[in-house]
Design an enzyme around this catalytic site. Structure first.
Site, PDB file in Angstrom:
ATOM      1  N   ASP A   1       0.840  -1.201   0.000  1.00  0.00           N
ATOM      2  CA  ASP A   1       0.000   0.000   0.000  1.00  0.00           C
ATOM      3  C   ASP A   1       0.875   1.251   0.000  1.00  0.00           C
ATOM      4  O   ASP A   1       1.694   1.448   0.898  1.00  0.00           O
ATOM      5  CB  ASP A   1      -0.874   0.001   1.279  1.00  0.00           C
ATOM      6  CG  ASP A   1      -1.820   1.187   1.320  1.00  0.00           C
ATOM      7  OD1 ASP A   1      -2.931   1.066   0.776  1.00  0.00           O
ATOM      8  OD2 ASP A   1      -1.449   2.238   1.887  1.00  0.00           O
TER       9      ASP A   1
ATOM     10  N   HIS B   1      -7.952   9.347  -1.787  1.00  0.00           N
ATOM     11  CA  HIS B   1      -7.322   9.336  -0.463  1.00  0.00           C
ATOM     12  C   HIS B   1      -8.232   9.912   0.641  1.00  0.00           C
ATOM     13  O   HIS B   1      -8.309   9.349   1.734  1.00  0.00           O
ATOM     14  CB  HIS B   1      -5.990  10.111  -0.527  1.00  0.00           C
ATOM     15  CG  HIS B   1      -4.971   9.628   0.446  1.00  0.00           C
ATOM     16  ND1 HIS B   1      -3.635   9.553   0.160  1.00  0.00           N
ATOM     17  CD2 HIS B   1      -5.081   9.207   1.722  1.00  0.00           C
ATOM     18  CE1 HIS B   1      -2.972   9.093   1.212  1.00  0.00           C
ATOM     19  NE2 HIS B   1      -3.830   8.881   2.173  1.00  0.00           N
TER      20      HIS B   1
ATOM     21  N   LYS C   1      -2.934   5.838  -4.115  1.00  0.00           N
ATOM     22  CA  LYS C   1      -4.074   6.719  -3.810  1.00  0.00           C
ATOM     23  C   LYS C   1      -3.913   8.084  -4.464  1.00  0.00           C
ATOM     24  O   LYS C   1      -2.796   8.604  -4.573  1.00  0.00           O
ATOM     25  CB  LYS C   1      -4.191   6.921  -2.287  1.00  0.00           C
ATOM     26  CG  LYS C   1      -4.099   5.637  -1.494  1.00  0.00           C
ATOM     27  CD  LYS C   1      -4.297   5.816  -0.005  1.00  0.00           C
ATOM     28  CE  LYS C   1      -3.861   4.575   0.753  1.00  0.00           C
ATOM     29  NZ  LYS C   1      -2.416   4.519   1.023  1.00  0.00           N
TER      30      LYS C   1
ATOM     31  N   TYR D   1       2.861  10.055  -0.162  1.00  0.00           N
ATOM     32  CA  TYR D   1       3.967   9.506   0.636  1.00  0.00           C
ATOM     33  C   TYR D   1       5.324   9.805  -0.011  1.00  0.00           C
ATOM     34  O   TYR D   1       6.357   9.590   0.605  1.00  0.00           O
ATOM     35  CB  TYR D   1       3.843   7.982   0.829  1.00  0.00           C
ATOM     36  CG  TYR D   1       2.562   7.494   1.466  1.00  0.00           C
ATOM     37  CD1 TYR D   1       1.666   8.373   2.074  1.00  0.00           C
ATOM     38  CD2 TYR D   1       2.234   6.137   1.465  1.00  0.00           C
ATOM     39  CE1 TYR D   1       0.491   7.912   2.634  1.00  0.00           C
ATOM     40  CE2 TYR D   1       1.066   5.678   2.038  1.00  0.00           C
ATOM     41  CZ  TYR D   1       0.189   6.562   2.614  1.00  0.00           C
ATOM     42  OH  TYR D   1      -0.983   6.107   3.170  1.00  0.00           O
TER      43      TYR D   1
HETATM   44  N1  LIG Z   1      -5.468   6.156   3.848  1.00  0.00           N
HETATM   45  C1  LIG Z   1      -4.874   6.923   4.725  1.00  0.00           C
HETATM   46  O1  LIG Z   1      -5.254   8.088   4.949  1.00  0.00           O
HETATM   47  C2  LIG Z   1      -3.706   6.388   5.477  1.00  0.00           C
HETATM   48  C3  LIG Z   1      -3.172   7.101   6.553  1.00  0.00           C
HETATM   49  C4  LIG Z   1      -2.099   6.551   7.240  1.00  0.00           C
HETATM   50  C5  LIG Z   1      -1.609   5.314   6.857  1.00  0.00           C
HETATM   51  N2  LIG Z   1      -2.116   4.641   5.777  1.00  0.00           N
HETATM   52  C6  LIG Z   1      -1.585   3.326   5.338  1.00  0.00           C
HETATM   53  O2  LIG Z   1      -1.685   2.398   6.411  1.00  0.00           O
HETATM   54  C7  LIG Z   1      -0.373   1.929   6.740  1.00  0.00           C
HETATM   55  C8  LIG Z   1      -0.245   1.678   8.229  1.00  0.00           C
HETATM   56  O3  LIG Z   1      -0.442   2.861   8.980  1.00  0.00           O
HETATM   57  P1  LIG Z   1       0.752   3.614   9.737  1.00  0.00           P
HETATM   58  O4  LIG Z   1       2.017   3.378   8.996  1.00  0.00           O
HETATM   59  O5  LIG Z   1       0.322   4.997   9.968  1.00  0.00           O
HETATM   60  O6  LIG Z   1       0.792   2.935  11.155  1.00  0.00           O
HETATM   61  P2  LIG Z   1       0.923   1.450  11.770  1.00  0.00           P
HETATM   62  O7  LIG Z   1       1.218   0.442  10.734  1.00  0.00           O
HETATM   63  O8  LIG Z   1      -0.251   1.278  12.658  1.00  0.00           O
HETATM   64  O9  LIG Z   1       2.178   1.642  12.722  1.00  0.00           O
HETATM   65  C9  LIG Z   1       3.448   1.847  12.202  1.00  0.00           C
HETATM   66  C10 LIG Z   1       4.372   2.120  13.387  1.00  0.00           C
HETATM   67  O10 LIG Z   1       4.473   0.960  14.222  1.00  0.00           O
HETATM   68  C11 LIG Z   1       5.826   0.497  14.246  1.00  0.00           C
HETATM   69  N3  LIG Z   1       5.749  -0.992  14.222  1.00  0.00           N
HETATM   70  C12 LIG Z   1       5.449  -1.774  13.178  1.00  0.00           C
HETATM   71  N4  LIG Z   1       5.410  -3.069  13.525  1.00  0.00           N
HETATM   72  C13 LIG Z   1       5.707  -3.109  14.847  1.00  0.00           C
HETATM   73  C14 LIG Z   1       5.817  -4.162  15.789  1.00  0.00           C
HETATM   74  N5  LIG Z   1       5.612  -5.436  15.443  1.00  0.00           N
HETATM   75  N6  LIG Z   1       6.139  -3.838  17.074  1.00  0.00           N
HETATM   76  C15 LIG Z   1       6.341  -2.554  17.446  1.00  0.00           C
HETATM   77  N7  LIG Z   1       6.226  -1.507  16.610  1.00  0.00           N
HETATM   78  C16 LIG Z   1       5.906  -1.784  15.312  1.00  0.00           C
HETATM   79  C17 LIG Z   1       6.505   1.093  13.045  1.00  0.00           C
HETATM   80  O11 LIG Z   1       7.870   1.320  13.272  1.00  0.00           O
HETATM   81  P3  LIG Z   1       9.050   0.714  12.343  1.00  0.00           P
HETATM   82  O12 LIG Z   1       8.735   1.007  10.914  1.00  0.00           O
HETATM   83  O13 LIG Z   1      10.245   1.461  12.843  1.00  0.00           O
HETATM   84  O14 LIG Z   1       9.099  -0.748  12.652  1.00  0.00           O
HETATM   85  C18 LIG Z   1       5.773   2.439  12.919  1.00  0.00           C
HETATM   86  O15 LIG Z   1       6.302   3.389  13.819  1.00  0.00           O
HETATM   87  C19 LIG Z   1       0.536   3.042   6.240  1.00  0.00           C
HETATM   88  O16 LIG Z   1       1.886   2.680   6.195  1.00  0.00           O
HETATM   89  C20 LIG Z   1      -0.113   3.390   4.934  1.00  0.00           C
HETATM   90  O17 LIG Z   1       0.222   2.449   3.935  1.00  0.00           O
HETATM   91  C21 LIG Z   1      -3.159   5.174   5.094  1.00  0.00           C
END
Ligand SMILES: NC(=O)c1ccc[n+]([C@@H]2O[C@H](COP(=O)([O-])OP(=O)(O)OC[C@H]3O[C@@H](n4cnc5c(N)ncnc54)[C@H](OP(=O)(O)O)[C@@H]3O)[C@@H](O)[C@H]2O)c1
Length: 287
Positions: free
Chosen positions: A49, A112, A79, A54
């Site tokens: 994704d 988005h 997106k 980004y």
């Molecule tokens: N549509 C939208 O508006 C929108 C908005 C935000 C995000 N997204 C999508 O959703 C995805 C996920 O959301 P997100 O990146 O905001 O947050 P997330 O996946 O909930 O959390 C990511 C955070 O958690 C850490 N992490 C990952 N696995 C871990 C584990 N097993 N133990 C401890 N910490 C861990 C990562 O650090 P490290 O990388 O340092 O491991 C990072 O700081 C995004 O990457 C993006 O593709 C979409």
């Protein structure tokens, strides 16, 4: 529905299959993205994704190529950013996304964020409708296998359906313990729209993963709080998109198919108070 690994498919309302866990790339440094994406694919993820905003679509494309996995085995989502809304602009932005990724089709393309009334007044619904019309055209032209939405609440979706000729296949919204969107999930699923969870670990800076209740449940299953959070998402029929640039965490986040949360554990997690995350109201954002 038996899900046995991250690539067990969910079926979208147009028959296209989507791997039930995706790999997120938000805030992955553009310079580090290719390496991270190649590592994620080598670890076993097939669903990636990304988004124009980004600024790492080029890295995603390079990471895909370096992984050497056949394109047809991958499921790639991007997106349309808010500054590219509208019929003509959407088509231009889509082609630029394809070019940056170095691909000739996308598996899924999402709007988005909805244009909202706070910014656009009565024009908001028209802007969303025109953007969607371009998405439908790209879909019919075979350039995208599935089209959908992100951050659309059910009321935005219903408004869009008044003019849409293709029903959205996906809606990607923020879902994690403390920010459940439980009613919205049920409503979207009742419309036969697959819900994807962004921020399924609470995102950066959230306290989901250190919450004592989460830790207690994790200990009971000999799992991490991240795995419990992802399992809680998945058991609601929602598709989580965990992001990590660390290979051990990428693998840990895939290892969520050998345990099950009880109905009581599911309810306990669902009842947690707000633990942080972005927690934005799509009707109130000004970007
Ligand atoms: N549509 C939208 O508006 C929108 C908005 C935000 C995000 N997204 C999508 O959703 C995805 C996920 O959301 P997100 O990146 O905001 O947050 P997330 O996946 O909930 O959390 C990511 C955070 O958690 C850490 N992490 C990952 N696995 C871990 C584990 N097993 N133990 C401890 N910490 C861990 C990562 O650090 P490290 O990388 O340092 O491991 C990072 O700081 C995004 O990457 C993006 O593709 C979409």
């Amino acid at each position: 529905m038996t899900l046995t690994n991250v690539n067990s498919p969910l079926t979208l309302n147009n028959g296209v299959e989507i791997p039930c866990v995706g790999y997120g790339t938000y805030k992955t440094d553009p310079a580090a993205t290719a390496t991270a994406v190649t590592a994620a694919i080598q670890a076993g993820y097939r669903h990636i994704d990304t988004a124009m905003v980004y600024r790492n679509e080029e890295g995603v494309g390079q990471g895909i190529k370096a992984a050497g996995v056949d394109r047809t085995e991958l499921f790639i989502t991007s997106k349309l950013w808010n500054t590219d809304r509208g019929y003509e602009a959407t088509k231009v932005a889509f082609q630029k996304t394809l070019d940056r990724l170095g691909l000739d089709y996308l598996d899924l393309y999402l709007i988005h964020w909805p244009a909202n009334e706070k910014q656009f007044g009565a024009e908001a619904a028209k802007i969303n409708a025109e953007t969607w019309r371009a998405m439908e055209e790209l879909y019919h032209a075979g350039k995208i296998r599935a089209i959908g939405l992100s951050n659309f609440m059910p009321h935005h979706v219903k408004k869009l359906l008044e003019t849409a000729t293709v029903k959205p296949m996906v809606d990607q919204i923020e879902v994690h313990p403390g920010w459940t969107h439980a009613d919205e999930i049920k409503e979207l699923q009742a419309m036969d729209i697959v819900v994807e969870a962004w921020g399924p670990l609470g995102g950066q800076g959230a306290t989901v993963l250190t919450n004592p209740t989460m830790q207690e449940i994790a200990t009971a299953h000999n799992k991490s709080t991240a795995q419990v959070s992802l399992r809680w998402v998945l058991q609601q029929g929602v598709l989580p998109l965990p992001k990590s640039v660390h290979v051990d965490r990428m693998k840990q986040n895939m290892d969520i198919f050998d345990f099950e949360l009880s109905p009581t554990e599911m309810a306990t997690i669902s009842a947690l108070p707000n633990l942080g995350g972005q927690c934005k109201d799509p009707d109130d954002v000004d970007f």
